[in-house]
Design a protein around this motif. Structure first.
Motif, PDB file in Angstrom:
ATOM      1  N   ARG A 106       7.537  -6.445  13.021  1.00 48.33           N
ATOM      2  CA  ARG A 106       7.285  -7.097  11.971  1.00 48.33           C
ATOM      3  C   ARG A 106       6.757  -6.392  10.856  1.00 48.33           C
ATOM      4  NH1 ARG A 106       5.431 -12.984  12.004  1.00 48.33           N
ATOM      5  NH2 ARG A 106       2.966 -11.759  12.865  1.00 48.33           N
ATOM      6  N   GLN A 107       5.431  -6.368  12.018  1.00 50.23           N
ATOM      7  CA  GLN A 107       4.362  -5.299  11.468  1.00 50.23           C
ATOM      8  C   GLN A 107       4.362  -4.110  10.954  1.00 50.23           C
ATOM      9  OE1 GLN A 107       1.669  -6.977  11.014  1.00 50.23           O
ATOM     10  NE2 GLN A 107       0.454  -5.626  10.198  1.00 50.23           N
ATOM     11  N   PHE A 108       5.586  -3.387  11.973  1.00 50.68           N
ATOM     12  CA  PHE A 108       5.563  -1.908  11.726  1.00 50.68           C
ATOM     13  C   PHE A 108       6.593  -1.838  10.135  1.00 50.68           C
ATOM     14  CE2 PHE A 108       8.902   1.414  12.522  1.00 50.68           C
ATOM     15  CZ  PHE A 108       7.804   2.108  12.125  1.00 50.68           C
ATOM     16  N   LEU A 109       7.538  -2.993  10.081  1.00 51.65           N
ATOM     17  CA  LEU A 109       8.707  -3.102   9.569  1.00 51.65           C
ATOM     18  C   LEU A 109       7.999  -2.998   7.747  1.00 51.65           C
ATOM     19  CD1 LEU A 109      11.579  -4.924  10.840  1.00 51.65           C
ATOM     20  CD2 LEU A 109      11.348  -2.294  10.729  1.00 51.65           C
ATOM     21  N   TYR A 110       7.010  -4.247   7.812  1.00 53.32           N
ATOM     22  CA  TYR A 110       5.763  -4.510   6.639  1.00 53.32           C
ATOM     23  C   TYR A 110       5.485  -3.271   6.651  1.00 53.32           C
ATOM     24  CZ  TYR A 110       2.803  -6.335   3.339  1.00 53.32           C
ATOM     25  OH  TYR A 110       1.452  -5.949   2.317  1.00 53.32           O
ATOM     26  N   ALA A 111       4.336  -2.505   7.511  1.00 57.68           N
ATOM     27  CA  ALA A 111       3.178  -1.146   7.057  1.00 57.68           C
ATOM     28  C   ALA A 111       4.024  -0.012   6.468  1.00 57.68           C
ATOM     29  CB  ALA A 111       2.685  -1.025   8.665  1.00 57.68           C
ATOM     30  N   ALA A 112       5.327   0.057   7.535  1.00 55.27           N
ATOM     31  CA  ALA A 112       5.504   1.164   7.452  1.00 55.27           C
ATOM     32  C   ALA A 112       5.914   1.271   4.956  1.00 55.27           C
ATOM     33  CB  ALA A 112       7.034   1.518   7.360  1.00 55.27           C
ATOM     34  N   PHE A 113       6.457   0.251   4.747  1.00 54.39           N
ATOM     35  CA  PHE A 113       6.445   0.435   3.593  1.00 54.39           C
ATOM     36  C   PHE A 113       4.976  -0.559   2.178  1.00 54.39           C
ATOM     37  CE2 PHE A 113       6.349  -2.796  -0.898  1.00 54.39           C
ATOM     38  CZ  PHE A 113       7.254  -2.028  -1.050  1.00 54.39           C
ATOM     39  N   ALA A 114       3.812  -1.345   3.014  1.00 50.66           N
ATOM     40  CA  ALA A 114       3.201  -0.806   2.403  1.00 50.66           C
ATOM     41  C   ALA A 114       2.296   0.045   2.046  1.00 50.66           C
ATOM     42  CB  ALA A 114       1.972  -1.830   3.172  1.00 50.66           C
ATOM     43  N   ASP A 115       2.197   0.893   3.978  1.00 46.28           N
ATOM     44  CA  ASP A 115       1.599   2.029   3.247  1.00 46.28           C
ATOM     45  C   ASP A 115       1.400   2.734   1.981  1.00 46.28           C
ATOM     46  OD1 ASP A 115      -0.769   3.804   4.596  1.00 46.28           O
ATOM     47  OD2 ASP A 115       0.849   4.514   4.795  1.00 46.28           O
ATOM     48  N   PRO A 116       2.858   3.981   2.098  1.00 48.21           N
ATOM     49  CA  PRO A 116       2.951   3.975   1.009  1.00 48.21           C
ATOM     50  C   PRO A 116       3.331   3.319  -0.092  1.00 48.21           C
ATOM     51  CG  PRO A 116       5.425   4.437   2.484  1.00 48.21           C
ATOM     52  CD  PRO A 116       4.173   3.447   3.151  1.00 48.21           C
ATOM     53  N   TYR A 117       3.331   2.199  -0.219  1.00 43.69           N
ATOM     54  CA  TYR A 117       3.801   1.341  -1.750  1.00 43.69           C
ATOM     55  C   TYR A 117       1.662   1.451  -2.605  1.00 43.69           C
ATOM     56  CZ  TYR A 117       3.340  -2.207  -5.238  1.00 43.69           C
ATOM     57  OH  TYR A 117       3.735  -3.634  -6.461  1.00 43.69           O
ATOM     58  N   TRP A 118       1.001   1.052  -1.447  1.00 43.98           N
ATOM     59  CA  TRP A 118      -0.387   0.903  -1.791  1.00 43.98           C
ATOM     60  C   TRP A 118      -1.090   2.668  -2.336  1.00 43.98           C
ATOM     61  CZ3 TRP A 118      -1.334  -2.847  -3.875  1.00 43.98           C
ATOM     62  CH2 TRP A 118      -1.701  -4.161  -3.322  1.00 43.98           C
ATOM     63  N   ARG A 119      -0.689   3.906  -1.721  1.00 43.47           N
ATOM     64  CA  ARG A 119      -0.950   4.978  -2.117  1.00 43.47           C
ATOM     65  C   ARG A 119      -0.101   5.243  -3.308  1.00 43.47           C
ATOM     66  NH1 ARG A 119       1.268   7.710   2.359  1.00 43.47           N
ATOM     67  NH2 ARG A 119      -0.026   6.550   3.384  1.00 43.47           N
ATOM     68  N   ALA A 120       1.117   5.209  -3.495  1.00 40.31           N
ATOM     69  CA  ALA A 120       1.845   5.156  -4.516  1.00 40.31           C
ATOM     70  C   ALA A 120       0.677   4.508  -5.774  1.00 40.31           C
ATOM     71  CB  ALA A 120       2.989   5.054  -4.516  1.00 40.31           C
ATOM     72  N   MET A 121       0.147   2.792  -5.569  1.00 39.65           N
ATOM     73  CA  MET A 121       0.349   2.429  -6.679  1.00 39.65           C
ATOM     74  C   MET A 121      -1.313   2.611  -6.700  1.00 39.65           C
ATOM     75  SD  MET A 121       1.458  -0.182  -7.643  1.00 39.65           S
ATOM     76  CE  MET A 121       0.373  -1.699  -8.385  1.00 39.65           C
ATOM     77  N   THR A 122      -2.143   3.563  -6.063  1.00 42.92           N
ATOM     78  CA  THR A 122      -3.652   4.624  -6.320  1.00 42.92           C
ATOM     79  C   THR A 122      -3.544   4.955  -7.807  1.00 42.92           C
ATOM     80  OG1 THR A 122      -3.114   6.171  -5.518  1.00 42.92           O
ATOM     81  CG2 THR A 122      -4.827   4.650  -4.146  1.00 42.92           C
TER      82      THR A 122
END
Ligand code: FE2
Ligand code: FE2
Lengths: 258, 335
Positions: A106-122
């Motif tokens: 669960r953590q991996f599937l989410y983090a693989a999304f959240a990490d690029p999401y927040w990077r793009a949101m900068t």
């Protein structure tokens, strides 16, 4: 402070921010359930670290959502006085911890999304969101590394751990499609440049998932999962229990300050 | 404080050889001179055993102590409190880690001492066998239990055994933060609604006496104090520390507008101490004997976490082994 749920004037920006805040809080809450029960002391500490980061992200996002919503709802009103139909998180993050493999998948599937999401949101045109993203991005990079390392260990560990990891992947995959969902409300915010289009992160997510599953000797399920509804408040049965527990004190003692 | 001297008495010491007597005298001279003993230094076997027992009991207490407070992480009443409580319980896990590492410097593995906890052979602080029934218990634990821990642990920062003393310095800093945080929860409750104030008083009523018991049996009944004092592991007696705690805590309770549940509590002008009533040592003995409110639950939960995690630990080992083998193969190919 009333014990009944609050009513929100949910503009597209408020709704978009609440979705991210709810993701972070619900997942942080789930991870916090491990504290004292993890497979090893080092993981009690590591999972608590991730949980603390996520709860911290939720707090800044709620504070901002409350400000732009403009009716005086603070972080606690938003967290404790909305019911499950008002929660906007992904179905994935509300799934129960299960065994350690389920938690890690669960953590991996989410983090693989959240990490690029927040990077793009900068690069968000909304300075507050860009600022929140700058902090979240550093945290999510660690969250992704932690989950990926464990998934590889479990997948390529023993027969039993491989079997459990594969089962968890199979069970949770159904919620992956929702990660990339964009509705008209969020589309409006994406068009202002304040938010990133989740669908645009699909290729990055695919690449991360393929690389890590490959190293973990796990087979990627076909396509993407089809179960969605969290973004509009149609959840799995699990969220209601989580909220009942989490919200019990503020709802039992209306108006109290803690 | 997680260092009640509780376990069975050590076996009767064997007579020492002339060489050992000389080493022993030199050791005692170093201790008397306030020098730190380090892992590779010669030390009497009984000193080593005493430290292993005390440090591992202390570590177990940190770990078991995560459970009563962990019971409220998912129900903390605000996001700020939730984060603070989670961070606190996480700190306690960190304390367990440093202390297991300090015990390892004495030649026992973490697995070994953890097995002693899970089998019920090793003790941990009696206080963690009491339940956390309301949110106010989280305030009371921080204020009183961490407060009592500090009383006991500050002198341990000067303990003769270097690794233990250094671990305690680090731990004490965090415990005093926990204590302030707990007191702040109590302040908020005491200044809150009538219901919240009642929660705070109820928590004090339930935690007060068990906290006084945390300092261990009255002087004279304690089995390890003499040698521990000579070795400068222990610097104050149980009763001295208990009195210090009461003197510090009673005014704090009054400041909160709360009353410790002891009708005999009275300030003695002549000595400057708060005199308190008789402690129910039978309750203490029962808790130590495994008959406290939560003994069974605490051990059951620890055993379950350990058993449920076995396959994860095995996987991590198997993976590390595979990775080593692959690396060795690759190096062979390259050569
Ligand atoms: Fe501690
Ligand atoms: Fe503490």
């Amino acid at each position: 402070m009333p014990t009944t749920s609050i009513t929100l004037s949910e503009t597209p920006l408020v709704g978009t921010v609440l979705r991210r805040a709810d993701d972070a809080l619900v997942l942080g809450h789930r991870l916090s359930e491990w504290c004292g029960h993890a497979p090893m002391l080092e993981e009690d500490i590591a999972l608590a670290n991730v949980a603390l980061d996520l709860i911290g992200q939720a707090r800044t996002l709620y504070a901002y959502a409350g400000e732009i919503e403009g009716s005086g709802h603070d972080e606690d009103a938003l967290a404790f006085l909305r019911d499950s139909r008002q929660y906007r998180n992904l179905l994935l993050v509300e799934q129960p911890n299960g065994d350690f493999a389920e938690t890690i998948v669960r953590q991996f599937l989410y983090a693989a999304f959240a990490d690029p999401y927040w990077r793009a949101m900068t690069a968000s045109t909304d300075p507050r969101l860009a600022e929140i993203a700058a902090k979240a991005e550093k945290e999510s990079a660690y969250h992704l590394r932690h989950a990926a390392e464990w998934l590889i260990r479990l997948g390529d560990g023993t027969q039993e751990s491989h079997h459990r990891a594969a089962g968890a992947l199979e069970a949770l995959w159904i919620y992956t499609g929702e990660l990339f969902e964009v509705d008209a409300m969020e589309r409006a915010v994406v068009e202002t440049g304040a938010a990133v289009d989740p669908a645009s992160l699909r290729a990055t997510w695919d690449a991360t998932v393929d690389a890590v599953l490959g190293e973990a000797t796990l087979t990627r399920p076909a396509g993407l999962g089809v179960q969605t509804g969290g973004r509009s408040g149609r959840h799995t049965e699990h969220l209601g229990h989580l909220l009942a527990e989490m919200q019990s004190l503020p709802r039992t003692y209306p108006g109290a300050t803690w | 404080m997680y260092t009640q001297a509780l376990n069975a008495r050590d076996a009767v010491a064997q007579p020492l050889s002339a060489e050992e007597t000389a080493k022993s005298a030199a050791f005692q001279a170093r201790v008397d001179d306030e020098q730190r003993i380090e892992p590779n230094d010669w030390m009497p076997e009984a000193y080593r055993r005493t430290l292993v027992r005390q440090i591992s009991q202390h570590a177990h207490s940190e770990i078991v102590g995560m459970l009563p407070e962990g019971n409220w992480i998912t129900r903390a009443p605000s996001l700020k409190r939730k984060a603070a409580l989670l961070a606190k319980v996480q700190d306690e896990g960190g304390h367990g880690l440093y202390l297991y590492a300090a015990a390892e410097t004495l030649g026992v593995s973490r697995e070994e001492v953890v097995d002693q906890l899970l089998s019920g052979k090793a003790k941990y602080s009696s206080i963690f066998n009491y339940p956390t029934l309301t949110w106010a218990d989280i305030g009371a634990i921080g204020w009183l239990v961490d407060g009592a821990a500090i009383m006991n642990q500050i002198p341990l920062c000067r303990c003769s055994y270097g690794p233990y003393a250094r671990a305690m310095i680090r731990i004490c800093k965090e415990e005093s933060f926990h204590q302030r945080q707990g007191y702040e929860i109590m302040l908020t409750l005491s200044a809150g609604t009538a219901e919240q104030k009642a929660l705070a008083q109820d928590a004090l009523n339930r935690w007060w006496w068990p906290c006084l018991m945390m300092f261990g049996p009255p002087d004279g009944e304690s089995q390890h104090s003499d040698a521990s004092t000579r070795w400068k592991i222990k610097r104050f007696s149980n009763d001295q520390l208990r009195q210090k705690f009461v003197d510090a805590t009673v005014p704090q309770a009054h400041f909160l507008g709360l009353t410790p549940p002891d009708p005999e509590l009275a300030f003695d002008e002549a000595s400057g101490h708060w005199r308190f009533g008789e402690i129910d040592w039978e309750e203490f003995r029962q808790v130590l004997a495994g008959n406290g409110p939560c003994n069974r639950d605490r051990l059951r939960v620890r055993r379950k976490a350990h058993a449920d995690g076995a396959w994860v630990r095995e996987a991590a080992l198997a993976f590390a082994e595979k990775r080593r083998a692959r690396k060795a193969d690759a190096e062979k190919q390259a050569a």
